[in-house]
Structures are given as structure tokens and as C-alpha cells.
Enzyme design. Structure first.
Site, mmCIF file in Angstrom:
data_model
loop_
_atom_site.group_PDB
_atom_site.id
_atom_site.type_symbol
_atom_site.label_atom_id
_atom_site.label_comp_id
_atom_site.label_asym_id
_atom_site.label_seq_id
_atom_site.Cartn_x
_atom_site.Cartn_y
_atom_site.Cartn_z
ATOM 1 N N THR A 212 0.824 -1.210 0.000
ATOM 2 C CA THR A 212 0.000 0.000 0.000
ATOM 3 C C THR A 212 0.851 1.251 0.000
ATOM 4 O OG1 THR A 212 -0.107 0.005 2.422
ATOM 5 C CG2 THR A 212 -1.891 -1.126 1.236
ATOM 6 N N ASN A 214 1.283 4.547 1.782
ATOM 7 C CA ASN A 214 0.949 5.171 3.060
ATOM 8 C C ASN A 214 0.999 6.684 2.865
ATOM 9 O OD1 ASN A 214 0.765 6.046 5.688
ATOM 10 N ND2 ASN A 214 2.188 4.528 6.511
ATOM 11 N N GLU A 260 -4.086 4.414 3.751
ATOM 12 C CA GLU A 260 -3.249 3.573 2.891
ATOM 13 C C GLU A 260 -4.064 3.104 1.697
ATOM 14 O OE1 GLU A 260 -0.720 0.655 4.972
ATOM 15 O OE2 GLU A 260 -1.651 1.384 6.822
#
Length: 316
Positions: A212, A214, A260
Site C-alpha cells: 500500500t 501510506n 493507505e
């Protein structure tokens, strides 16, 4: 579109213009009615359309610590206003000194001396000047003195969002805070967006097979309630379908609230240090803690599948 910060940035040879004033946070559908009318009048008169707004939000100066969550940063508002046909945006630094300007002083310093207003377009509840003492009636009186017209646009727009309440930035913030991003989307006319720089996190998503981005969000950003959402991750002008997680990561006893975004079906993305935007299209599920990592991975896979379907349905 020209962007000015402070009265001193306005060109000295600036001629007459059509002006509208307000915070316009989110540039929602009610705001679009007012700004759109200002642009329409400007085109009719062959003049530029100018939006006057403020930074920081006036409430932060008048009542420190009360800064509301923002639906859009100033550069995003300017982009949206440009799409509506606005020719210039004036951002006035809202200081304690500025807050003490009387309505008459505001008219003289801003509308008359600098912007040479020909027409001012506002909503019926517009207030301005020290202690918000000025209203559209006073503005019209000043227009008679200084040769500018005042046009009031009824921005009463409502729908299913918020139980049929009139559209407003306050209602939109509440819906976002509750995780009702579909309702917020109805008011805004587009998905709610969060922006920021991609920073390194715990990288657990990568370990689980779902890396992901962030996103370190901008100050005072209106962030949706904890949960999983479907939407888009915008990077360098490209919009990628995404599954988005908001929360403290309870599976790993996290304490810091993060945003995220997992770019669906994309491999090998290196986004660290890039400024990105995340659009929240639809709520998928609330945040939960699972009995095992296998259950968590299965849940994430389902989230990605559902997010893909929601994005595809929206585009259809």
C-alpha cells in the site's frame, strides 16, 4: 487562471471584474451555483471572474483551535474553480488585523480599490467584515455608492444525502467523518479527495501481498471514518482503481491513524516521496481485527475484489 496571494499580488492595471467571496471549501454543488453564476455574468459583461477566499480558515483566527477539517486544500479548490471558468483566485491571508476590518473597509479595500468590482455574486446567507456584521443588504447599499451591482443566488440544493438537508460544507464534513462517502459524493458532485506524500510505513501490506501507499495527509484534512473503501489512487495524472484502508491497523495494535491505498492489479510501483491523491468512492466495510493472519489476508482479498467491482460499476 491567475492565482494571487494577498492584495499586493493583484496587477496594478487590473480593470473591472465580477467577484464572488467565500471560503468555498470543497467547491460543492451549492458553491458551483454561485461561482457558475459569477462566471456567467462575467462572460455577459466581457469581464474576468474573480473568486476571493481566505487562508487560514477565518474560524481559526477568530476562535483559535476551531479550524474545521478541510474538504479540499487551496490548490485543489483553484483547480475546481478553473474548471468552472474562473479567471483569477485571490487568497487573502486571514490575520487578526484583517479580521478587524469593518464591512465598509472590506468593500473599499478589496472590492473597490483593488478588484474594481462591477458585479458581486453571493449566496443569501453571505456575511463579511468584523464580527460578520456585513450582509448582502449592506453589500447592495455599498454597491449603490461605489457603482457595482449585487446578485444573490439561491444555493438551496438538497438531495438524499444527509436526510435531505441543504448541501453545505458542514454537512459534507459530517458525512465524511461518518464514512458516508457516497453521501459526500452526492453533495460534492465527485468523490471526496485526500492528498499527501507517500511515506514509508511498517510495510506490512507488502509482507501480506498487498503493498500500500501510506499517505501522509495535509494538515486539517477531512479524513473518512475508519474502514475500508473503494476508490482511486491518483499518481502523476494517472487514476488507478484502489482499495483504501483508513484506521490505526488494529490487527497489529497500531495507534497512529493512517490512510493507505492499494493500487489494484498494479505491480512494482515505487511511490515513495510522491505527492498523490486518493478519491473515496464507496464504503466497503468497517475496520476489524481478525483471529489470524490468514483470515486477514482473505478479508483483504475480498476487499480488493469488492473495490474492483465498485469502481467498475461507477465507470459503467
Amino acid at each position: 487562471m491567475q492565482r494571487w496571494r494577498g492584495l499586493e499580488d493583484i496587477p496594478e492595471d487590473w480593470g473591472r471584474s465580477v467577484v464572488t467571496i467565500g471560503s468555498y471549501d470543497g467547491v460543492h454543488r451549492g458553491h458551483q451555483l454561485i461561482i457558475g453564476r459569477a462566471v456567467e455574468r462575467a462572460r455577459e459583461l466581457g469581464l474576468p471572474a474573480v473568486v476571493v477566499t481566505f487562508d487560514p480558515h477565518p474560524s481559526e483566527v477568530v476562535r483559535p483551535g476551531s479550524h474545521p477539517p478541510l474538504l479540499a486544500p487551496h490548490h485543489r479548490r483553484a483547480e475546481l474553480m478553473a474548471e468552472l471558468g474562473v479567471d483569477a483566485v485571490l487568497i487573502l491571508p486571514f490575520t487578526t488585523e484583517f479580521s478587524k476590518l469593518s464591512p465598509a473597509e472590506f468593500v473599499a479595500k478589496v472590492l473597490v480599490d483593488k478588484l474594481h468590482a462591477r458585479v458581486v455574486v453571493e449566496g443569501p446567507n453571505f456575511r463579511f467584515g468584523h464580527r460578520a456584521a456585513g450582509d448582502v443588504a449592506f453589500l447592495a447599499e455599498q454597491g449603490g455608492t461605489f457603482d457595482f451591482g449585487v446578485e444573490v443566488v439561491d444555493l438551496y440544493v438538497s438531495g438524499a444525502a444527509g436526510g435531505g438537508q441543504p448541501f453545505s460544507s458542514t454537512l459534507t464534513r459530517r458525512l465524511v467523518a461518518e464514512g458516508d462517502v457516497q453521501g459526500a459524493r452526492e453533495i460534492l458532485g465527485r468523490p471526496h479527495r485526500v492528498e499527501g506524500v507517500v511515506v514509508r510505513g511498517a510495510q506490512r501490506g507488502r509482507e501480506l501481498g498487498f503493498p500500500t501507499a501510506n499517505v501522509e495527509t495535509l494538515p486539517h484534512t477531512a479524513i473518512p471514518a475508519d474502514g475500508v473503501y473503494a476508490g482511486w489512487l491518483h499518481v502523476n495524472g494517472e487514476a488507478m482503481p484502489a482499495a483504501i484502508s483508513v484506521g490505526t491497523n488494529p490487527q497489529f495494535d497500531g495507534t497512529e491513524r493512517t490512510v493507505e491505498a492499494y493500487a489494484i492489479d498494479r505491480v512494482g510501483l515505487d511511490l515513495y516521496g510522491l505527492h498523490v491523491a486518493v478519491d473515496f468512492l464507496a464504503f466497503v466495510r468497517g475496520m476489524a481485527k481478525f483471529e489470524s493472519l490468514d483470515e486477514l489476508i482473505e478479508a483483504i482479498a475480498n476487499d480488493v475484489k469488492r473495490s474492483r467491482e465498485l469502481v467498475e460499476d461507477y465507470q459503467a
